[in-house]
Design an enzyme around this catalytic site. Structure first.
Site, PDB file in Angstrom:
ATOM      1  N   SER A 132      25.153  29.422  77.332  1.00  0.00           N
ATOM      2  CA  SER A 132      25.863  28.215  77.753  1.00  0.00           C
ATOM      3  C   SER A 132      25.130  27.509  78.876  1.00  0.00           C
ATOM      4  O   SER A 132      24.505  28.139  79.716  1.00  0.00           O
ATOM      5  CB  SER A 132      27.277  28.528  78.215  1.00  0.00           C
ATOM      6  OG  SER A 132      27.891  27.327  78.672  1.00  0.00           O
ATOM      7  N   LYS A 187      31.575  33.839  74.111  1.00  0.00           N
ATOM      8  CA  LYS A 187      31.059  32.467  74.204  1.00  0.00           C
ATOM      9  C   LYS A 187      32.028  31.489  73.533  1.00  0.00           C
ATOM     10  O   LYS A 187      32.264  30.389  74.024  1.00  0.00           O
ATOM     11  CB  LYS A 187      29.672  32.370  73.563  1.00  0.00           C
ATOM     12  CG  LYS A 187      29.127  30.939  73.437  1.00  0.00           C
ATOM     13  CD  LYS A 187      28.849  30.339  74.777  1.00  0.00           C
ATOM     14  CE  LYS A 187      28.521  28.866  74.859  1.00  0.00           C
ATOM     15  NZ  LYS A 187      28.112  28.100  73.744  1.00  0.00           N
ATOM     16  N   HIS A 190      34.853  30.939  75.864  1.00  0.00           N
ATOM     17  CA  HIS A 190      34.319  30.074  76.931  1.00  0.00           C
ATOM     18  C   HIS A 190      34.409  28.612  76.494  1.00  0.00           C
ATOM     19  O   HIS A 190      34.869  27.751  77.243  1.00  0.00           O
ATOM     20  CB  HIS A 190      32.865  30.465  77.236  1.00  0.00           C
ATOM     21  CG  HIS A 190      32.078  29.416  77.974  1.00  0.00           C
ATOM     22  ND1 HIS A 190      31.606  28.270  77.361  1.00  0.00           N
ATOM     23  CD2 HIS A 190      31.692  29.320  79.274  1.00  0.00           C
ATOM     24  CE1 HIS A 190      30.976  27.529  78.251  1.00  0.00           C
ATOM     25  NE2 HIS A 190      31.006  28.138  79.409  1.00  0.00           N
ATOM     26  N   ASN A 191      34.014  28.329  75.268  1.00  0.00           N
ATOM     27  CA  ASN A 191      34.069  26.951  74.780  1.00  0.00           C
ATOM     28  C   ASN A 191      35.502  26.463  74.632  1.00  0.00           C
ATOM     29  O   ASN A 191      35.793  25.297  74.905  1.00  0.00           O
ATOM     30  CB  ASN A 191      33.337  26.833  73.444  1.00  0.00           C
ATOM     31  CG  ASN A 191      31.832  26.884  73.603  1.00  0.00           C
ATOM     32  OD1 ASN A 191      31.317  27.417  74.585  1.00  0.00           O
ATOM     33  ND2 ASN A 191      31.110  26.350  72.636  1.00  0.00           N
ATOM     34  N   GLU A 194      36.615  25.534  77.909  1.00  0.00           N
ATOM     35  CA  GLU A 194      35.938  24.259  78.222  1.00  0.00           C
ATOM     36  C   GLU A 194      36.719  23.080  77.621  1.00  0.00           C
ATOM     37  O   GLU A 194      36.915  22.059  78.286  1.00  0.00           O
ATOM     38  CB  GLU A 194      34.524  24.352  77.648  1.00  0.00           C
ATOM     39  CG  GLU A 194      33.645  23.143  77.797  1.00  0.00           C
ATOM     40  CD  GLU A 194      32.317  23.375  77.036  1.00  0.00           C
ATOM     41  OE1 GLU A 194      31.698  24.446  77.212  1.00  0.00           O
ATOM     42  OE2 GLU A 194      31.930  22.495  76.263  1.00  0.00           O
TER      43      GLU A 194
END
Ligand SMILES: *[C@@H]1O[C@H](CO)[C@@H](O)[C@H](O)[C@H]1NC(C)=O
Length: 485
Positions: A132, A187, A190-191, A194
């Protein structure tokens, strides 16, 4: 012949080029390859220009693989899905037992697990590594989330520790995540987080602009100010920047000319699907995904606005005089409180998956490696890390004593902002649903008793009682009928 390089990288779009240059800059000679040979030459040329970095280009896969020291490690940065399988096929033909392939793309975690299972047949090791930080992060220090073979991780740990973003006091933004597809899964979440952050910021913008009537200049200075305090983060910083940028094609600010339609690539959707699969409530992340879907209906919204306008329903219903300074402060607090809820949901999703898969993920460590390099990097993550340091078994971030206190301090402002938005006809789905999440989670008794009674009434699904153990069923219909007679 040149001495063997330490590592190889295949797939030289901008992310791949930048990561290769970053690795070379940290002192690790790197071989690079791409089927489109002009990409190879371009990368080697950039390496020359950016300081004679040790980047060696190859036009065919065989000489590329042979140029790397054994056991060989190759990072792939190609599009998720079929291109990854294709690249593995091409490269593995020339690789030997004990060599390692790392997928640095945004891959669906189950694809990584499938490939990892196929690797022993080839004698290879495999890692699925979330990267990232976008193009800039890849070049100057990304946040890295490697999962899969621990042996492979150990072999390249020295490289990853240097290549990752470095955060004072908390170290390089990389850690071995766990087995299987855990690196890709983390990940993905995480997105999803986000998405939540971006939506909440957009709502803060909407309330300040539409209700508070702040100009772009004012928004620029508000977000710049916020970026000095508890909200300090990459996303707040770029938001402040955006409000300061003038249009280069016409009068005014560029942000006002950008079409209100949000694109997406899939990781947010996967996060919400996973949350549903695991029965984890993630309403803030789901609301941000839904907002993207609704944003895509631009033409329908234009028509709907006409229908409601002609019916006497204006855009904004507010005729209230708002105290600007107070509104700005309230919105800041509402944003922060909502953000706590959003991260609580993301962390709980990761934990649920970790339990299901036996990954043994360390939530505090994840917060630590997200402190730098990645898109959600923020000072706030330090508090999350500390919360899990205090109690690794914490059921929910909301009940960590420090976060609980922060929420209590901000709840009046949070409620004022949500009410103001609702009364003004401005939707704040992220903030509203975050508040509802909090208000549900903190209540000892919720109206689920009624839902369960309904289920037992029409479907004999049984219910439990607050005062006795066991499972009960009542002939609700018969009793009700008798009462009517
Ligand atoms: C090489 O470059 C092209 C175009 O940028 C890309 O589509 C392809 O996936 C790249 N990767 C490899 C390994 O050839």
């Amino acid at each position: 012949m040149a001495p063997p390089t330490r590592i190889g990288l295949a797939g030289l779009a901008v992310m791949g080029q930048n990561l290769a240059l970053n690795i070379a800059e940290k002192g690790f000679p790197i071989s690079v390859y791409n089927r489109t040979t002009s990409k190879v030459d371009e990368t080697v040329e950039r390496a020359k220009q950016e300081g004679d970095l040790p980047v060696y280009g190859f036009h065919d896969p065989e000489s590329f693989i042979q140029s790397i020291q054994k056991p060989r490690v190759v990072i792939m940065l190609v599009k998720a899905g079929a291109p990854v399988d294709q690249t593995i096929k091409t490269l593995s033909a020339y690789m030997d037992k004990g060599d390692c392939i790392i997928d640095g793309g945004n891959e669906w975690y189950e694809n990584t697990e499938r490939r990892e299972k196929e690797m022993p047949g080839l004698g290879l090791l495999y890692l699925g590594m979330g990267v990232s930080g976008g193009e800039e992060g890849a070049r100057n220090g990304p946040s890295l989330m490697p999962g899969g073979s621990f042996e492979a991780y150990k072999y390249i740990e020295d490289i990853l520790l240097k290549v990752a973003a470095q955060v004072p006091d908390s170290g390089p933004c990389v850690t071995y995540i766990g087995k299987g597809g855990s690196g890709n899964f983390v990940k993905m979440v995480h997105n999803g987080i986000e998405y939540g952050d971006m939506q909440l910021i957009a709502e803060a913008y909407d309330v300040l602009k539409s209700v508070g009537k702040l100009s772009n200049e004012e928004l620029h200075s508000v977000f710049s100010e916020w970026n000095k305090g508890e909200l300090l983060s990459f996303l707040i910083e770029i938001t402040a920047d955006i409000f300061g940028i003038k249009d280069d094609k016409a009068d005014g600010y560029l942000v006002d000319k950008v079409l209100d339609k949000t694109g997406m690539k899939g990781t947010g959707k996967w996060t919400v699907q996973q949350a549903a699969d695991l029965s984890v409530a993630a309403p803030t992340i789901a609301a941000s995904l839904d907002s993207r879907f609704l944003s895509g209906l631009k033409e329908e919204r234009v028509e709907a606005a006409k229908v409601f306008k002609s019916g006497g329903f204006g855009d904004i219903l507010t005729d209230q005089v708002v105290d600007k300074a107070k509104l700005i402060d309230d919105v800041r607090q509402a944003l922060y409180a909502s953000k706590i809820c959003s991260y609580a949901q993301g962390m709980n999703l990761i934990r649920a998956k970790s339990i299901e898969k036996g990954w043994d993920l360390k939530l505090g460590e994840l917060a630590r490696i997200w402190k730098g390099g990645c898109i959600i990097r923020a000072i706030f993550l330090d508090r999350i890390k500390k919360a899990y340091d205090r109690n690794p078994e914490l059921a929910n971030l909301l009940v960590d004593p420090e976060f609980a206190k922060e929420i209590i301090d901000r709840q009046s402002a949070w409620r004022r902002v949500v009410c103001l938005a609702i009364n003004s006809g401005i939707s704040t789905p992220g903030m509203s649903t975050s508040l509802a999440y909090f208000d549900t989670y903190r209540r000892e008794r919720v109206p689920a008793n009624l839902v369960q009674a309904q289920r037992d009434y029409f479907g004999a699904h049984t219910y439990e009682r607050v005062d006795m153990d066991g499972s009960f069923h009542t002939e609700w219909f018969k009793i009700a009928k008798k009462l009517q007679d």
